[in-house]
Design a protein around this motif. Sequence first.
Motif, PDB file in Angstrom:
ATOM      1  N   LEU A 121      -1.285   4.920   7.109  1.00 28.40           N
ATOM      2  CA  LEU A 121      -0.611   4.342   8.447  1.00 28.40           C
ATOM      3  C   LEU A 121       0.858   4.880   8.376  1.00 28.40           C
ATOM      4  O   LEU A 121       1.567   5.432   9.102  1.00 28.40           O
ATOM      5  N   TRP A 122       1.453   4.908   6.961  1.00 30.74           N
ATOM      6  CA  TRP A 122       2.927   5.170   6.835  1.00 30.74           C
ATOM      7  C   TRP A 122       2.857   5.829   5.628  1.00 30.74           C
ATOM      8  O   TRP A 122       3.346   5.286   4.635  1.00 30.74           O
ATOM      9  N   PRO A 123       2.618   7.299   5.616  1.00 31.40           N
ATOM     10  CA  PRO A 123       2.446   8.057   4.340  1.00 31.40           C
ATOM     11  C   PRO A 123       3.884   8.610   4.097  1.00 31.40           C
ATOM     12  O   PRO A 123       4.101   8.846   2.994  1.00 31.40           O
ATOM     13  N   CYS A 124       4.993   8.495   4.802  1.00 30.28           N
ATOM     14  CA  CYS A 124       6.146   8.742   4.710  1.00 30.28           C
ATOM     15  C   CYS A 124       7.083   7.530   4.185  1.00 30.28           C
ATOM     16  O   CYS A 124       8.317   7.847   4.469  1.00 30.28           O
ATOM     17  N   PRO A 171      17.052  -4.638  -7.292  1.00 33.75           N
ATOM     18  CA  PRO A 171      16.384  -4.811  -6.017  1.00 33.75           C
ATOM     19  C   PRO A 171      15.559  -3.589  -5.484  1.00 33.75           C
ATOM     20  O   PRO A 171      16.014  -2.581  -5.604  1.00 33.75           O
ATOM     21  N   VAL A 172      14.490  -3.796  -4.963  1.00 30.45           N
ATOM     22  CA  VAL A 172      13.531  -2.703  -4.342  1.00 30.45           C
ATOM     23  C   VAL A 172      13.245  -2.900  -3.128  1.00 30.45           C
ATOM     24  O   VAL A 172      12.880  -4.066  -2.447  1.00 30.45           O
ATOM     25  N   THR A 173      13.282  -1.769  -2.216  1.00 30.86           N
ATOM     26  CA  THR A 173      12.993  -2.002  -0.933  1.00 30.86           C
ATOM     27  C   THR A 173      12.063  -0.883  -0.473  1.00 30.86           C
ATOM     28  O   THR A 173      11.885   0.062  -0.990  1.00 30.86           O
ATOM     29  N   LEU A 174      11.090  -1.227   0.631  1.00 32.01           N
ATOM     30  CA  LEU A 174      10.019  -0.288   1.066  1.00 32.01           C
ATOM     31  C   LEU A 174      10.361  -0.114   2.402  1.00 32.01           C
ATOM     32  O   LEU A 174      10.094  -1.148   3.174  1.00 32.01           O
ATOM     33  N   SER A 175      10.681   0.950   3.010  1.00 31.21           N
ATOM     34  CA  SER A 175      11.037   1.148   4.155  1.00 31.21           C
ATOM     35  C   SER A 175       9.830   2.114   5.070  1.00 31.21           C
ATOM     36  O   SER A 175       9.475   3.118   4.468  1.00 31.21           O
ATOM     37  N   THR A 176       9.360   1.587   6.110  1.00 30.93           N
ATOM     38  CA  THR A 176       8.109   2.386   6.729  1.00 30.93           C
ATOM     39  C   THR A 176       8.578   2.955   7.875  1.00 30.93           C
ATOM     40  O   THR A 176       7.813   3.879   8.480  1.00 30.93           O
ATOM     41  N   ARG A 177       9.863   3.146   8.026  1.00 32.74           N
ATOM     42  CA  ARG A 177      10.661   3.896   9.106  1.00 32.74           C
ATOM     43  C   ARG A 177      10.334   5.444   8.573  1.00 32.74           C
ATOM     44  O   ARG A 177      10.927   5.854   7.754  1.00 32.74           O
ATOM     45  N   CYS A 178       9.806   6.242   9.731  1.00 34.10           N
ATOM     46  CA  CYS A 178       9.625   7.631   9.641  1.00 34.10           C
ATOM     47  C   CYS A 178      10.815   8.406  10.241  1.00 34.10           C
ATOM     48  O   CYS A 178      10.961   8.367  11.293  1.00 34.10           O
ATOM     49  N   VAL A 179      11.528   9.176   9.129  1.00 37.73           N
ATOM     50  CA  VAL A 179      12.603   9.855   9.691  1.00 37.73           C
ATOM     51  C   VAL A 179      12.180  11.349   9.767  1.00 37.73           C
ATOM     52  O   VAL A 179      11.972  11.831   9.058  1.00 37.73           O
ATOM     53  N   ASP A 180      12.196  11.774  11.226  1.00 38.82           N
ATOM     54  CA  ASP A 180      11.840  13.239  11.318  1.00 38.82           C
ATOM     55  C   ASP A 180      13.034  14.261  11.629  1.00 38.82           C
ATOM     56  O   ASP A 180      14.011  13.741  12.600  1.00 38.82           O
ATOM     57  N   TYR A 181      13.452  14.839  10.645  1.00 35.36           N
ATOM     58  CA  TYR A 181      14.740  15.761  10.861  1.00 35.36           C
ATOM     59  C   TYR A 181      14.143  17.161  11.544  1.00 35.36           C
ATOM     60  O   TYR A 181      15.172  17.947  11.602  1.00 35.36           O
ATOM     61  N   GLY A 182      13.033  17.404  12.037  1.00 36.40           N
ATOM     62  CA  GLY A 182      12.694  18.629  12.661  1.00 36.40           C
ATOM     63  C   GLY A 182      12.097  19.451  11.596  1.00 36.40           C
ATOM     64  O   GLY A 182      11.866  19.230  10.646  1.00 36.40           O
ATOM     65  N   PRO A 183      11.671  20.569  12.099  1.00 36.00           N
ATOM     66  CA  PRO A 183      11.201  21.749  11.139  1.00 36.00           C
ATOM     67  C   PRO A 183      12.055  22.025  10.183  1.00 36.00           C
ATOM     68  O   PRO A 183      13.380  22.017  10.183  1.00 36.00           O
ATOM     69  N   SER A 184      11.695  22.269   9.016  1.00 38.09           N
ATOM     70  CA  SER A 184      12.308  22.373   7.663  1.00 38.09           C
ATOM     71  C   SER A 184      13.031  23.890   7.924  1.00 38.09           C
ATOM     72  O   SER A 184      12.336  24.630   8.284  1.00 38.09           O
ATOM     73  N   PRO A 185      14.277  23.923   7.435  1.00 35.91           N
ATOM     74  CA  PRO A 185      14.926  25.296   7.471  1.00 35.91           C
ATOM     75  C   PRO A 185      14.299  26.340   6.417  1.00 35.91           C
ATOM     76  O   PRO A 185      13.665  25.989   5.633  1.00 35.91           O
ATOM     77  N   PHE A 186      14.294  27.731   6.866  1.00 41.00           N
ATOM     78  CA  PHE A 186      13.879  28.418   5.859  1.00 41.00           C
ATOM     79  C   PHE A 186      14.830  28.517   4.905  1.00 41.00           C
ATOM     80  O   PHE A 186      15.871  28.678   4.996  1.00 41.00           O
TER      81      PHE A 186
END
Length: 395
Positions: free
Chosen positions: A234-237, A252-267
């Motif tokens: 459900l949260w692979p990212c 301290p360790v944190t696990l963030s399930t927020r998926c950050v999408d920066y759009g298509p990767s540049p060439f």
Amino acid sequence: MSSEGIFRFGSSSVDASGADAVNRDSVPIGDDRINLRSEAEETILVGNLVGIDVEPYRDQLEAIIRDSSKIILNQIWGTSKLESEFVNARGRSGGLISICDPSVFSKKGSTKGENFLHVFGSVAGVHPPINVVNVYAPQDATRKRSLWDSLLSLMGNYPGFWIMLGDFNEVRDGSERWNSVFDYRGARNFNDFIFCARLQEYRMGGMKYTYMSPDGRKCSKIDQVLVCDGFFHLWPCGILTAHPRLWSDHSPVTLSTRCVDYGPSPFKFYNSWLKVEGIDEVVKGAIVNCDLSGRPDVVLMTKLRQVKAKIREWRNMRSEKEPALIVALMDDCLYYDSLAKGCTISSRVEWLGDAVAFKWDWKHDLATPDVLEDLHNCTEEIKKIKFQSLDMGRG
């Protein structure tokens, strides 16, 4: 768990009694009557040793010990909106505390064991129930195996997603320890538990090791966040981060399930390509031939896509010619090397435009500075082509 989809934990410890939910403002640590009486007796004994009789003030002494043994959770969480569960400390080991934001995680109940604290409930927007297990594994190998069996049994009794986090006091392979003994049997038992429980591990960023010994000579990755298959899919990212150790020997360790999408990767574009003859014309031609109108962001995106396509065509064409060019330059190196040694040579291969031609030579004098310079330039050209060819393959 917070409203930002972040699971936090720090290192703590044990106990197994079945206390109900505690006050949301503070949690008593080790305040059972036996520990309280024992602490008071030791304080009175110290007073007698220094010639002070504190026995008449036993009640006040116990009240001070009881009040000072509380942790103010608001200071840890930074908000008054919280719910918590805990297990008491045992001996020198600290207790386990799990804190949640009730506006995000609706707690239904808890299960408490000697080395774990299980809290289950529901998260807004997620259909399956969520089970969060706060773990502090013992160091003894037998008790550790018993804990793995208890956790497997626990997972069979409750449905939903599972998150197991905390100090597992075990590593999965030798690379997770530095300057300390690696226990193959313990690692095998831990990996068997993870396999049987069908748990997944996110790649951890930040600090490589989560624990450092007080003298700084030993490090290990014994703090983990393990999740079930359903949670991972459900949260692979998800982003797992081990932060710097500032107030403890554990990170301290944190696990963030927020998926950050920066759009298509540049060439990809390597600096070495700028030194290749013809690249300027390729880019200029791609931009000039892309005559568009409309929204500026759409026009820019279209032009970059056109540049990417033209660079790929140019790169493929260069890749086809480079092997023959390298062969020709290698032969030139042999030719100039022969001249530098004062030898004769009968023929050589030469690169002429788009074809390979043979050029015949009969006799040359001994090496001159020009010949040595030509030899140097030839070898440098081969290095440059091979380096650019490597970048071409990466792109």
